[in-house]
Design an enzyme around this catalytic site. Sequence first.
Site, mmCIF file in Angstrom:
data_model
loop_
_atom_site.group_PDB
_atom_site.id
_atom_site.type_symbol
_atom_site.label_atom_id
_atom_site.label_comp_id
_atom_site.label_asym_id
_atom_site.label_seq_id
_atom_site.Cartn_x
_atom_site.Cartn_y
_atom_site.Cartn_z
ATOM 1 N N GLU A 42 14.452 -11.581 -14.931
ATOM 2 C CA GLU A 42 14.387 -12.583 -16.005
ATOM 3 C C GLU A 42 13.378 -13.668 -15.678
ATOM 4 O O GLU A 42 13.316 -14.149 -14.547
ATOM 5 C CB GLU A 42 15.778 -13.184 -16.219
ATOM 6 N N GLY A 82 17.518 -14.357 -33.022
ATOM 7 C CA GLY A 82 17.539 -15.457 -32.062
ATOM 8 C C GLY A 82 18.638 -15.341 -31.022
ATOM 9 O O GLY A 82 19.007 -16.327 -30.394
ATOM 10 N N SER A 89 14.955 -9.437 -31.791
ATOM 11 C CA SER A 89 14.726 -9.115 -33.202
ATOM 12 C C SER A 89 13.273 -9.387 -33.569
ATOM 13 O O SER A 89 12.701 -8.689 -34.412
ATOM 14 C CB SER A 89 15.652 -9.944 -34.093
ATOM 15 N N GLU A 148 2.764 -12.950 -32.125
ATOM 16 C CA GLU A 148 3.833 -13.911 -31.833
ATOM 17 C C GLU A 148 3.266 -15.160 -31.143
ATOM 18 O O GLU A 148 3.675 -16.277 -31.431
ATOM 19 C CB GLU A 148 4.934 -13.252 -30.981
ATOM 20 N N ASP A 188 9.177 -7.542 -24.321
ATOM 21 C CA ASP A 188 9.976 -7.164 -25.481
ATOM 22 C C ASP A 188 9.281 -6.091 -26.310
ATOM 23 O O ASP A 188 9.897 -5.112 -26.739
ATOM 24 C CB ASP A 188 10.227 -8.393 -26.372
HETATM 25 P P1 ADP Z 1 15.040 -12.865 -30.707
HETATM 26 O O1 ADP Z 1 13.763 -12.133 -30.673
HETATM 27 O O2 ADP Z 1 15.723 -12.871 -29.386
HETATM 28 O O3 ADP Z 1 15.982 -12.408 -31.773
HETATM 29 P P2 ADP Z 1 13.303 -15.022 -31.454
HETATM 30 O O4 ADP Z 1 13.526 -16.472 -31.559
HETATM 31 O O5 ADP Z 1 12.207 -14.511 -30.620
HETATM 32 O O6 ADP Z 1 14.711 -14.389 -31.023
HETATM 33 O O7 ADP Z 1 13.071 -14.423 -32.887
HETATM 34 C C1 ADP Z 1 13.903 -14.765 -33.959
HETATM 35 C C2 ADP Z 1 13.057 -14.960 -35.207
HETATM 36 O O8 ADP Z 1 12.566 -13.668 -35.660
HETATM 37 C C3 ADP Z 1 13.855 -15.493 -36.378
HETATM 38 O O9 ADP Z 1 13.874 -16.910 -36.352
HETATM 39 C C4 ADP Z 1 13.075 -14.970 -37.560
HETATM 40 O O10 ADP Z 1 11.979 -15.799 -37.830
HETATM 41 C C5 ADP Z 1 12.550 -13.630 -37.064
HETATM 42 N N1 ADP Z 1 13.476 -12.561 -37.494
HETATM 43 C C6 ADP Z 1 14.459 -12.003 -36.791
HETATM 44 N N2 ADP Z 1 15.133 -11.080 -37.503
HETATM 45 C C7 ADP Z 1 14.545 -11.050 -38.710
HETATM 46 C C8 ADP Z 1 14.763 -10.317 -39.922
HETATM 47 N N3 ADP Z 1 15.744 -9.426 -40.038
HETATM 48 N N4 ADP Z 1 13.960 -10.569 -40.944
HETATM 49 C C9 ADP Z 1 12.978 -11.478 -40.852
HETATM 50 N N5 ADP Z 1 12.711 -12.202 -39.771
HETATM 51 C C10 ADP Z 1 13.482 -11.993 -38.705
HETATM 52 MG MG MG Z 2 12.004 -12.736 -29.620
#
Ligand code: ADP
Ligand code: MG
Length: 365
Positions: free
Chosen positions: A18, A106, A111, A144, A156
């Site tokens: 990590e 998040g 995601s 990103e 990731d």
């Molecule tokens: P993680 O990647 O761990 O989930 P991040 O903060 O890197 O957290 O990414 C989260 C962001 O990705 C959300 O705030 C949103 O902007 C975008 N996101 C995640 N899932 C979706 C989705 N299903 N549709 C659109 N945007 C998404």
């Molecule tokens: Mg992320």
Amino acid sequence: MTDVRRWEVPGRVNLIGEHLDYNGGPVLPIAIDRSLTVKVRARDDDTVNVWSNLPGSTKATFSTGVQPGEVDDWAAYAAGMVWSLVQDGHHFPGSDVVVESRLASGSGLSSSAALTCGIGVAFDELFGLGLDRTRIAQLAQRSESDFVGAPVGMMDQLAVLQGQAGHAILMDTSMSPPTTTPVPVTWEDDGLTLLVINTRAHHALADGEYAARREECERAAAELGVEWLSEATLDATVRLTDDILKARTRHVLTETARVRGAVHAIKRRSWVQLGTILTASHASLRDDFQVSCLELDVAVEAALEAGAVGARMTGGGFGGSAIALLPLDTVAAVRERVEARYASHQWPAPEIFVAHAADGAHRVA
Ligand code: ADP
Ligand code: MG
């Protein structure tokens, strides 16, 4: 819709390693069997429409010539990937994109990379762009960091693109792009499983602290005269004068050693040893790197108390998810213990699920 194609993109958890992906160290993520689906149909008017099931999101529309700053919020991830592909010299006519995610946003399950890489793979295959997966990962990272404005490594993206069922992916992040080696993970054959505990906590300091840790690691590396902090020798913690930089460096060096130990333990099927290493990683992230939080600590503690052989926070920290390696017959007890501890703190119930190592992004229809 006619001529709609559909791709499935997994989320990921990082088994161990990590905050090493920007320190040139090894990381060991696993693509998981919880995913995001991207449905795409071509258009011929240089317009991209994106719909998502993300709560509160409304349809976003932008042109294939979209520039940084023109789209924000969640749609920036989609627009950023389009921008990144165009920047790389690719041409495509436009499209309708529907995103359906089963990855809590998040929560440290990536995601964001699932979304950017899903669009990358979909556009590559639909429009015949001729990209390989490493290139898609690079372009997704650029989207990103340069479009959304989130400085991320490449772990990731590579994990969700190159994952393999039954395997973790060992990455050497000192290489550009990082090299990837699949490592078979067989704990399920021995009656163990991996549990993901999404704390649902999101502490506001996450972004600022992430940037601060990167900066601290860069300063430590500069002071020690190494390109990557993970390559410093063990006396580094004695040579540094600043206590904070010492602690950050101690995490990076011990975590690097723990990843190597974890790979050995996996190869020897020494699950108790692997568990001990995972738990030690958590302590290092909590005490030396200082990126944990009470919700993560409670999840890890409760899992260990109820029978997990090892547990740790995974992802950037300050909320997000923890993982636990545990005998299958303790899953119910661990779940109950974590839920009870959360209830006693009056926190929202965590999302808890068993995860299996899954394949990377692929077309399903
Ligand atoms: P993680 O990647 O761990 O989930 P991040 O903060 O890197 O957290 O990414 C989260 C962001 O990705 C959300 O705030 C949103 O902007 C975008 N996101 C995640 N899932 C979706 C989705 N299903 N549709 C659109 N945007 C998404
Ligand atoms: Mg992320």
